[in-house]
Design a protein around this motif. Structure first.
Motif, short mmCIF file in Angstrom:
data_model
loop_
_atom_site.label_atom_id
_atom_site.label_comp_id
_atom_site.label_asym_id
_atom_site.label_seq_id
_atom_site.Cartn_x
_atom_site.Cartn_y
_atom_site.Cartn_z
N GLU A 22 47.47 75.78 9.21
CA GLU A 22 48.77 76.47 9.32
C GLU A 22 49.36 76.34 10.73
OE1 GLU A 22 50.46 77.94 6.79
OE2 GLU A 22 48.89 77.06 5.52
N GLN A 23 49.03 75.25 11.42
CA GLN A 23 49.48 75.08 12.79
C GLN A 23 51.00 74.90 12.90
OE1 GLN A 23 47.37 73.10 11.15
NE2 GLN A 23 47.79 70.92 11.50
N GLN A 24 51.66 74.52 11.80
CA GLN A 24 53.11 74.35 11.85
C GLN A 24 53.84 75.66 12.11
OE1 GLN A 24 51.34 74.30 9.07
NE2 GLN A 24 52.34 75.72 7.63
N ARG A 25 53.15 76.78 11.92
CA ARG A 25 53.76 78.09 12.18
C ARG A 25 53.79 78.43 13.67
NH1 ARG A 25 53.63 81.39 7.33
NH2 ARG A 25 52.48 80.34 5.67
N ILE A 26 52.98 77.76 14.47
CA ILE A 26 52.85 78.09 15.89
C ILE A 26 53.98 77.47 16.69
CG2 ILE A 26 51.37 77.92 17.93
CD1 ILE A 26 48.97 77.61 16.03
N VAL A 27 54.71 78.30 17.45
CA VAL A 27 55.80 77.78 18.28
C VAL A 27 55.52 77.92 19.77
CG1 VAL A 27 57.54 78.16 16.51
CG2 VAL A 27 57.05 79.99 18.15
N GLY A 28 54.44 78.64 20.14
CA GLY A 28 54.09 78.79 21.54
C GLY A 28 52.65 79.24 21.66
N ILE A 29 51.99 78.83 22.77
CA ILE A 29 50.57 79.13 22.94
C ILE A 29 50.28 79.60 24.37
CG2 ILE A 29 49.83 77.45 21.20
CD1 ILE A 29 48.99 75.60 23.52
N SER A 30 49.08 80.09 24.57
CA SER A 30 48.60 80.46 25.90
C SER A 30 48.31 79.20 26.72
CB SER A 30 47.32 81.30 25.78
OG SER A 30 46.63 81.34 27.01
N GLY A 31 48.58 79.28 27.99
CA GLY A 31 48.27 78.16 28.88
C GLY A 31 46.79 77.93 29.05
N PHE A 32 45.96 78.91 28.66
CA PHE A 32 44.51 78.77 28.75
C PHE A 32 43.91 78.13 27.51
CE2 PHE A 32 44.89 82.53 31.73
CZ PHE A 32 44.58 81.79 32.87
N THR A 33 44.73 77.79 26.54
CA THR A 33 44.23 77.21 25.29
C THR A 33 43.64 75.82 25.53
OG1 THR A 33 45.88 78.42 23.99
CG2 THR A 33 44.88 76.48 22.97
N VAL A 34 42.43 75.62 25.06
CA VAL A 34 41.81 74.29 25.11
C VAL A 34 41.36 73.83 23.73
CG1 VAL A 34 41.06 74.51 27.51
CG2 VAL A 34 39.53 75.26 25.68
N PRO A 36 42.35 73.86 19.55
CA PRO A 36 41.95 72.45 19.56
C PRO A 36 42.74 71.68 20.61
CG PRO A 36 43.48 72.81 17.78
CD PRO A 36 43.24 74.17 18.41
N PRO A 37 42.23 70.54 21.06
CA PRO A 37 42.94 69.78 22.09
C PRO A 37 44.37 69.42 21.70
CG PRO A 37 40.69 68.97 21.84
CD PRO A 37 40.92 69.96 20.73
N ALA A 38 44.59 69.21 20.40
CA ALA A 38 45.92 68.83 19.94
C ALA A 38 46.96 69.89 20.27
CB ALA A 38 45.90 68.58 18.42
N ALA A 39 46.54 71.15 20.28
CA ALA A 39 47.49 72.23 20.54
C ALA A 39 48.14 72.11 21.91
CB ALA A 39 46.80 73.59 20.40
N ARG A 40 47.37 71.70 22.89
CA ARG A 40 47.91 71.57 24.26
C ARG A 40 48.97 70.48 24.33
NH1 ARG A 40 45.75 74.32 28.24
NH2 ARG A 40 46.67 72.93 29.79
N LYS A 41 48.87 69.49 23.46
CA LYS A 41 49.84 68.39 23.46
C LYS A 41 51.08 68.75 22.64
CE LYS A 41 46.11 64.95 23.70
NZ LYS A 41 45.47 63.79 23.01
N GLU A 42 50.87 69.55 21.59
CA GLU A 42 51.93 69.76 20.61
C GLU A 42 52.76 71.03 20.83
OE1 GLU A 42 49.28 67.76 16.97
OE2 GLU A 42 49.64 69.93 17.04
N LYS A 43 52.18 72.03 21.49
CA LYS A 43 52.82 73.33 21.56
C LYS A 43 53.18 73.73 22.99
CE LYS A 43 51.86 73.73 17.13
NZ LYS A 43 52.90 73.65 16.08
N PRO A 44 54.34 74.34 23.18
CA PRO A 44 54.72 74.80 24.53
C PRO A 44 53.85 75.96 24.99
CG PRO A 44 56.35 75.49 22.91
CD PRO A 44 55.42 74.54 22.21
#
Length: 266
Positions: A22-34, A36-44
């Motif tokens: 359900e990652q398509q629902r995510i529009v923003g993340i924490s800067g500490f997120t590691v 999954p690695p894809a999240a750092r590339k895909e989400k602000p």
């Protein structure tokens, strides 16, 4: 069904939503997120842990923000005042992590997938318990979350230590929800506890075993004397999400297993 524009103020909702597909629902993340690695590339990236870029979050027009613990109360209050719905979870145990996965899955309309994920994680926990049940001797483990002041491990960490085949030396502190309740005002408490293994996971910085060895009187601790000083990176053990139950537990089990085999206690 459910919220379609979610801001994740910590890593565990991000990781869980990706695992649930359900990652398509995510529009923003924490800067500490590691993870999954894809999240750092895909989400602000829109937040740290105790601070957030409120205007940037509002520009994303979220219909839900998800955070963790009282440490994010100020961020939550500011978002609520701006009209954003906020869910702040406050789970502190292994069972709490599993229930968190179920609740988040239900919230986004994939309760069946969340239940399946939680069941898979529970089966792995049960498998590890079976593997370690036969240990003739369980090492005493001191888990250090921070070095100044000394802060001992939170509840889910102490539980994972037990599942991995060890025994946390400060179980009564692990049950205290707030970090201030886990501060060791007297470092000699660790000397008296005489742990066989010391594990450091200093959130946001590298564990320095040489600094631990240099502490007054700590040379007499079995873990120090025998070189049993280990690091587990904080993103895989101090986030109250799936990572702790997978990679975090695996790292704990490997450390404990090596000690058990070394001492002929398997």
């Amino acid at each position: 069904m459910g919220p379609k524009r979610i801001v994740c103020l910590t890593e565990e909702p991000t990781e869980t939503l990706y695992l649930l597909g359900e990652q398509q629902r995510i529009v923003g993340i924490s800067g500490f997120t590691v993870r999954p690695p894809a999240a750092r590339k895909e989400k602000p990236k829109v937040s740290a842990f105790t601070s957030a870029k409120i205007e940037k979050i509002l520009a994303l027009k979220p219909d839900l923000a998800i955070g963790f613990s009282d440490m994010q109360a100020d961020i939550a209050a500011e978002l609520v005042r701006a009209g954003v719905e906020v869910w702040i979870s406050n789970h502190r145990s292994v069972d709490g992590i599993l229930e968190y996965i179920r609740r988040l899955g239900a919230l986004v309309g994939v309760a069946d997938r969340a239940e399946a994920l939680a069941a898979d994680l529970q089966r792995e926990l049960d498998r590890v318990v079976e593997q370690t049940a036969g240990y003739q001797r369980r090492p005493k483990v001191y888990f250090e979350e921070w070095d100044d002041p000394l802060i001992t491990g939170i509840q889910w960490v102490a539980e994972l230590v037990r599942i991995a085949g060890g025994d946390d030396v400060f179980p009564e502190r692990a049950e205290r929800a707030l970090a201030m309740g886990r501060i060791l005002g007297d470092p000699t408490e660790v000397i008296r506890a005489a742990p066989d293994i010391i594990i450091g996971s200093w959130c946001g910085k590298k564990f320095r075993p040489e600094h631990v060895k240099a502490r007054a009187g700590w040379g007499s601790i079995p873990a120090v004397a025998q070189g049993e000083l280990h690091e587990i990176k904080s993103p895989i053990i101090l986030q109250p999400g799936p990572a702790a139950l997978t990679d975090g537990l695996e790292a704990l089990q490997a450390i404990v297993k090596r000690w058990v085999e070394k001492h002929g206690a398997a």
